[in-house]
Design an enzyme around this catalytic site. Structure first.
Site, PDB file in Angstrom:
ATOM      1  N   HIS A  93      60.999 -39.035  29.359  1.00 34.07           N
ATOM      2  CA  HIS A  93      60.167 -38.092  28.603  1.00 34.07           C
ATOM      3  C   HIS A  93      59.536 -37.029  29.496  1.00 34.07           C
ATOM      4  CE1 HIS A  93      60.171 -40.237  24.671  1.00 34.07           C
ATOM      5  NE2 HIS A  93      60.608 -41.209  25.460  1.00 34.07           N
ATOM      6  N   ASP A 119      55.879 -29.913  32.570  1.00 31.93           N
ATOM      7  CA  ASP A 119      55.758 -30.767  31.382  1.00 31.93           C
ATOM      8  C   ASP A 119      57.157 -31.081  30.860  1.00 31.93           C
ATOM      9  OD1 ASP A 119      54.515 -32.140  29.282  1.00 31.93           O
ATOM     10  OD2 ASP A 119      53.017 -30.563  29.012  1.00 31.93           O
TER      11      ASP A 119
HETATM   12  P1  ADP Z   1      51.565 -35.747  26.956  1.00 39.27           P
HETATM   13  O1  ADP Z   1      52.594 -36.674  26.405  1.00 39.27           O
HETATM   14  O2  ADP Z   1      51.762 -35.383  28.415  1.00 39.27           O
HETATM   15  O3  ADP Z   1      50.161 -36.187  26.702  1.00 39.27           O
HETATM   16  P2  ADP Z   1      52.384 -33.914  24.786  1.00 39.27           P
HETATM   17  O4  ADP Z   1      51.837 -32.558  24.461  1.00 39.27           O
HETATM   18  O5  ADP Z   1      53.857 -33.978  24.817  1.00 39.27           O
HETATM   19  O6  ADP Z   1      51.721 -34.345  26.174  1.00 39.27           O
HETATM   20  O7  ADP Z   1      51.890 -34.969  23.701  1.00 39.27           O
HETATM   21  C1  ADP Z   1      50.546 -35.160  23.476  1.00 39.27           C
HETATM   22  C2  ADP Z   1      50.289 -35.782  22.096  1.00 39.27           C
HETATM   23  O8  ADP Z   1      48.955 -36.228  22.047  1.00 39.27           O
HETATM   24  C3  ADP Z   1      50.445 -34.767  20.966  1.00 39.27           C
HETATM   25  O9  ADP Z   1      50.998 -35.406  19.845  1.00 39.27           O
HETATM   26  C4  ADP Z   1      49.020 -34.297  20.692  1.00 39.27           C
HETATM   27  O10 ADP Z   1      48.768 -33.993  19.326  1.00 39.27           O
HETATM   28  C5  ADP Z   1      48.184 -35.479  21.107  1.00 39.27           C
HETATM   29  N1  ADP Z   1      46.992 -34.980  21.799  1.00 39.27           N
HETATM   30  C6  ADP Z   1      46.949 -34.355  22.995  1.00 39.27           C
HETATM   31  N2  ADP Z   1      45.687 -34.027  23.317  1.00 39.27           N
HETATM   32  C7  ADP Z   1      44.910 -34.445  22.312  1.00 39.27           C
HETATM   33  C8  ADP Z   1      43.503 -34.383  22.055  1.00 39.27           C
HETATM   34  N3  ADP Z   1      42.709 -33.779  22.909  1.00 39.27           N
HETATM   35  N4  ADP Z   1      43.049 -34.931  20.918  1.00 39.27           N
HETATM   36  C9  ADP Z   1      43.895 -35.500  20.053  1.00 39.27           C
HETATM   37  N5  ADP Z   1      45.225 -35.583  20.222  1.00 39.27           N
HETATM   38  C10 ADP Z   1      45.732 -35.060  21.344  1.00 39.27           C
END
Ligand code: ADP
Length: 457
Positions: free
Chosen positions: A156, A359
């Site tokens: 991922h 990312d």
């Molecule tokens: P990572 O897997 O590195 O955290 P991604 O953007 O691919 O980054 O996925 C993050 C997931 O977590 C998304 O579905 C997003 O909606 C959720 N998310 C990220 N930050 C927050 C936050 N501050 N509050 C709520 N949900 C979050």
């Protein structure tokens, strides 16, 4: 052979709710519900004497089997090797890696132990789908135990820069680990190129017919499958949300950031860019407020504590310079917010900043696009270094290291005509619909099933 083989999914954490939430978790839940099978992962509990796999209650269509980790395993395998060596190195931060022999030993030991537990439940004809950087050696461990089933892997996070792999204490093993899987799935073409470059220059791998690779006596395929989201559910959540930010008048522009607090997300650069944008803006021009939601994660790892302190000090200094009695330019929320609120904020935002330094994909970028109201969509500012940049060419692309360029992009986004915003949004919407989460699961599993089970070129 049965037309539809049983699916065994392996991921670091197994969801304990009967109705899980979160993009990937929901996708795997749906895939298993439709086909039946087994989900294997850590329970999230630690125990002094972790026993065998134990059943977790869920839905009747598939089984959830969980294992506990010991405290030492959690520290060495998860916080130590996986998150203090593999995560930073694969996000191109070799400067942050913290190599430790005991942690590496725990990483290998957990992979060996999980492989043994899996080998006990695998039946002929099952297909296995292993997820992410916690389990790079798992296929190899399973092969050592004689498991001959099709085993797929999906990474991922980004594939590392080929030159950085030399900093991995297990660099020599990475070749056999990768080639033990039949299908090595990556997010982007850029990741595939990096992986093939490393295979060509640092291993004995050969390129064979039909895009397959051969290393020692194993054939395997490396291919990209950009992960998607459940578009409708985000749209519906945004429709249902009714967000009012009490002291942010509707006419005031909102610039939004939503991230897990992680050094890979480029948050200090983003804050600096917003500060520069505030410096550019005419003093009587419209005000824009930046709202950054960034709940801390992995706080037991030193680099995560440092980024948190850095960000808080930057928000303070930008606000100190630009705030007025009735306006705080940067708002920073450290609490995680419920998905419905996040969807409502996406809808309310005029500009979304997704500016990671590295990312794998970045789902937030796709969620923002899905949550827009097509009549008046916001603008996505997207880093070249997010995997999503390969697909979302309707975004305003930025280099997150160039904070002046980002400041100009914020200015451009805030001034963009409805006509242009709409055209950009439509093109992105098309892509995220065409490659949604169901497409991702289906296309990966189809490719895995089509790998010859008998090892031939
Ligand atoms: P990572 O897997 O590195 O955290 P991604 O953007 O691919 O980054 O996925 C993050 C997931 O977590 C998304 O579905 C997003 O909606 C959720 N998310 C990220 N930050 C927050 C936050 N501050 N509050 C709520 N949900 C979050």
């Amino acid at each position: 052979m049965a037309a539809e083989s049983r699916l065994i999914v392996v991921s670091n954490r197994i969801p304990t709710d009967a109705q899980p939430s979160g993009g990937l978790v929901v996708a795997l839940h749906d895939a298993l519900k439709a086909r039946g099978g087994v989900w294997i992962g850590s329970s999230g509990e630690t125990s002094d004497s972790p026993g065998p796999l134990h059943e977790i209650e869920g839905v009747p269509e598939y089984r959830k089997l969980a294992y506990d980790l010991t405290e030492d395993e959690h520290r060495g395998f998860y916080l130590g090797h996986a998150n203090s060596v593999i995560w930073p190195l694969f996000h191109h931060r070799a400067d942050l890696i913290d190599v430790d022999e005991e942690n590496r030993r725990q990483y290998m030991a957990v992979n060996a132990r999980v492989a043994e537990m899996i080998a006990k439940v695998v039946e002929p004809g099952d297909i296995l789908w292993v997820h992410d950087y916690h389990f790079l050696p798992l296929g190899h461990e399973l092969r050592k135990l004689g498991v001959q089933n099709r085993i797929g892997f999906f990474l991922h996070i980004p594939f590392p820069n080929p030159g950085d792999i030399a900093a991995l204490p297990d660099q020599k093993q990475l070749g056999p680990w990768v080639s033990s899987f039949d299908l090595f799935g990556l997010q982007t073409q850029r990741d595939v190129s990096a992986c093939l470059e490393w295979l060509r220059t640092a291993t004995e791998a050969e390129f064979t017919l039909r895009g397959r690779m051969k290393l020692a006596d194993r054939f395997f395929e490396v291919r990209s499958f950009p992960i998607g989201i459940d578009v409708d559910s985000f749209q519906e959540a945004a429709d249902a949300a009714d967000i009012t930010i009490t002291d942010l008048p509707v006419e005031q522009k909102l610039v939004l950031g939503v991230d897990r607090l992680d050094y890979s997300k480029g948050l200090p650069n983003r804050f600096e860019a917003f500060g520069k944008y505030l410096g550019l803006r005419a003093s009587d021009g419209p005000r824009a407020t930046m709202l950054q939601i960034a709940p801390p994660s992995r706080e037991d790892v030193e680099a995560y504590r440092e980024i948190r302190a850095e960000l808080e000090s930057m928000a303070g200094s930008v606000n100190g310079e630009h705030a007025e009695l009735d306006w705080t330019p940067i708002r920073y929320i450290r609490r995680p917010l419920p998905r419905e609120i996040v969807a409502g904020l996406y809808r309310r935002a005029d500009v979304m900043l997704v500016t990671p330094l590295a990312d794998g994909m970045n789902l937030v970028a796709k969620e923002f696009v899905a949550a827009q109201d097509g009549a008046d969509p916001g603008v996505l500012i997207l880093s070249h270094f997010a995997g999503a940049a390969e697909q979302l060419d309707g975004a305003l692309m930025v280099n997150p290291y160039d904070t002046s360029g980002m400041a100009r992009a914020i200015d451009q986004a805030l001034a963009m005509s409805l006509h242009e915003r709409h055209a950009r949004w439509l093109s992105m919407m098309q892509v995220i619909r065409d490659t949604d989460i169901e497409w991702w699961t289906e296309s990966y599993l189809r490719a895995l099933r089509s790998q010859p089970q008998v090892q031939v070129a």
